[in-house]
Design a protein around this motif. Structure first.
Motif, short mmCIF file in Angstrom:
data_model
loop_
_atom_site.label_atom_id
_atom_site.label_comp_id
_atom_site.label_asym_id
_atom_site.label_seq_id
_atom_site.Cartn_x
_atom_site.Cartn_y
_atom_site.Cartn_z
N ASN A 1 0.85 5.60 -2.68
CA ASN A 1 -0.42 6.17 -2.21
C ASN A 1 -1.05 7.06 -3.26
OD1 ASN A 1 -0.72 5.17 0.52
ND2 ASN A 1 1.05 6.42 1.07
N ILE A 2 -2.38 7.05 -3.31
CA ILE A 2 -3.13 7.92 -4.23
C ILE A 2 -3.66 9.15 -3.50
CG2 ILE A 2 -5.13 8.08 -5.77
CD1 ILE A 2 -4.91 5.02 -6.12
N TYR B 1 -9.16 3.21 -2.88
CA TYR B 1 -7.94 3.85 -3.36
C TYR B 1 -7.00 4.26 -2.22
CZ TYR B 1 -9.44 4.29 -8.26
OH TYR B 1 -9.80 4.04 -9.57
N ASN B 2 -7.39 4.04 -0.99
CA ASN B 2 -6.56 4.44 0.15
C ASN B 2 -6.13 3.19 0.91
OD1 ASN B 2 -6.91 7.27 -0.39
ND2 ASN B 2 -9.00 7.05 0.39
N SER C 1 1.88 -1.77 -0.34
CA SER C 1 1.20 -3.07 -0.41
C SER C 1 0.80 -3.43 -1.84
CB SER C 1 -0.04 -3.05 0.48
OG SER C 1 -0.98 -2.09 0.01
N LEU C 2 0.54 -4.72 -2.04
CA LEU C 2 -0.01 -5.15 -3.33
C LEU C 2 -1.36 -4.49 -3.59
CD1 LEU C 2 0.83 -8.96 -3.53
CD2 LEU C 2 1.35 -7.26 -5.30
N GLU C 3 -2.13 -4.29 -2.52
CA GLU C 3 -3.42 -3.62 -2.64
C GLU C 3 -3.24 -2.17 -3.10
OE1 GLU C 3 -3.87 -6.98 0.28
OE2 GLU C 3 -2.36 -5.45 -0.14
N ALA C 4 -2.22 -1.50 -2.58
CA ALA C 4 -1.94 -0.12 -3.01
C ALA C 4 -1.52 -0.10 -4.47
CB ALA C 4 -0.84 0.49 -2.13
N LEU C 5 -0.72 -1.08 -4.86
CA LEU C 5 -0.29 -1.17 -6.27
C LEU C 5 -1.49 -1.39 -7.20
CD1 LEU C 5 1.91 -1.30 -8.41
CD2 LEU C 5 2.09 -3.75 -7.95
N PRO D 1 4.40 -7.51 0.99
CA PRO D 1 4.62 -8.19 -0.29
C PRO D 1 6.10 -8.33 -0.63
CG PRO D 1 4.15 -5.89 -0.69
CD PRO D 1 4.10 -6.08 0.81
N GLY D 2 6.41 -9.32 -1.44
CA GLY D 2 7.74 -9.43 -2.02
C GLY D 2 7.91 -8.40 -3.12
#
Length: 321
Positions: A16-17, A25-26, A31-35, A136-137
């Motif tokens: 998390n940012i 950014y949240n 998740s891959l989206e968070a990465l 995600p894997g």
């Protein structure tokens, strides 16, 4: 020997940012989206205090390592479908989109009402709760990090039992020469074996009650055991527990620091250690869902809030005197 200059760093909890007003950014935890968001954030903002990221890893029924915190997707789906991660195949888990655990984040949201920075922290939580994604894997996350040549620390937290340790060793060994990986977990013997099988730095995660599967941490245990670091709840930090970190050059990870108030309380506890025996751990890492905000509180000259000024004054007393 020249004494080490103490460092206070931040670790992005579950990647998390914590950036109010920047919705992209949240993202959902782990998740891959968070990465993708945190890689973009690091490339654009170059946050000086953000040392790395933390992610939680579990093993599926078909022996796929996945990045997910909760043991059952029931707590992470809007339909509350009951499906244990360890009893599901990766394909079955991917049939459902997950959200941030309402149980966890609704508590954080209500608690935030009592905090001095409640407007900003609640905005982050509310933005996160709108998002959903697929689990995600872990291999996909590591591959994405390696392709981006990510240089930050990756705190790999092992969840669950059984074959997760051997599978984790295999994954870490595949990427340890390309990524800066450290590993932690509640299971003393499991994490020791993971260290032996990979050679990466390992740490013991201290939790609450039965999750530990052993007696609570104390100073003698920290002195005796071969862990490079320990990760503990902020409320457990006190002068007695800090002493072996200083004496034995152990690194301390403190969780979870999610507001200016938490930051202030942790600094007060570190200051009590400094006052008691004239020392603090050389490396303290704050695990937080809001590294962007905490970095701002510690380093921005533009903060005018009286409470944040109090935080900055205390930080300077500990780290700049």
């Amino acid at each position: 020997m020249t004494p080490k200059v103490p460092e206070l760093s931040l670790i992005a909890h579950r990647m998390n940012i914590g950036c109010p007003g920047v919705s992209e950014y949240n993202q959902v935890d782990n998740s891959l989206e968070a990465l993708s968001a945190i890689i973009d954030y690091c490339e654009k903002s170059k946050p000086k205090r953000l040392k790395g990221i933390e992610l939680d890893v579990r093993l599926t029924k078909d022996n796929v390592l996945v990045a997910v915190h909760d043991p059952n997707v029931r707590t992470m789906t809007r339909s509350r479908v009951a499906r244990a991660v360890s009893e599901s195949t990766f394909k079955e888990l991917r049939e459902h989109k997950v959200v941030d655990s309402p149980i966890y984040y609704k508590v954080l949201d209500k608690r935030a009402l009592l905090l001095p920075d409640n407007r900003r922290t609640r905005q982050i939580i509310q933005e996160k709760m709108k998002k959903e994604c697929h689990i995600p894997g872990a291999h996909d996350l590591f591959e994405a990090l390696a392709r981006k040549e990510y240089k930050g620390e990756i705190v790999y937290e092992v969840k669950g039992d059984g074959n997760v340790w051997d599978a984790s060793a295999e994954l870490i060994n595949e990427y340890k020469d390309r990524l800066n990986i450290v590993a932690k977990g509640y299971d003393e013997q499991g994490i020791l074996r993971l260290g032996e099988n990979t050679g990466v730095r390992i740490g013991l995660l201290d939790a609450i009650g039965i999750l530990n599967k052993r007696p609570p941490l104390n100073a003698e245990y920290i002195r005796r055991m071969p862990f490079s670091f320990y990760s503990m709840l902020w409320s457990k930090v006190n002068p007695e527990i800090l002493t072996p970190f200083v004496e034995n050059d152990k690194e301390l990870y403190i969780w979870t620091i999610d507001s200016a108030a938490h930051l202030h309380m942790v600094l007060k506890r570190l200051k009590s250690g400094l006052d008691s025996f004239n020392g603090i751990p050389a490396k303290v890492n704050l695990i937080t869902n809001i590294p962007e905000l905490l970095g701002e509180y510690l380093d921005s000259p533009e903060i005018s809030s009286p409470y944040i000024k109090k935080v900055k004054t205390l930080y300077k007393e500990i780290y700049e005197n």
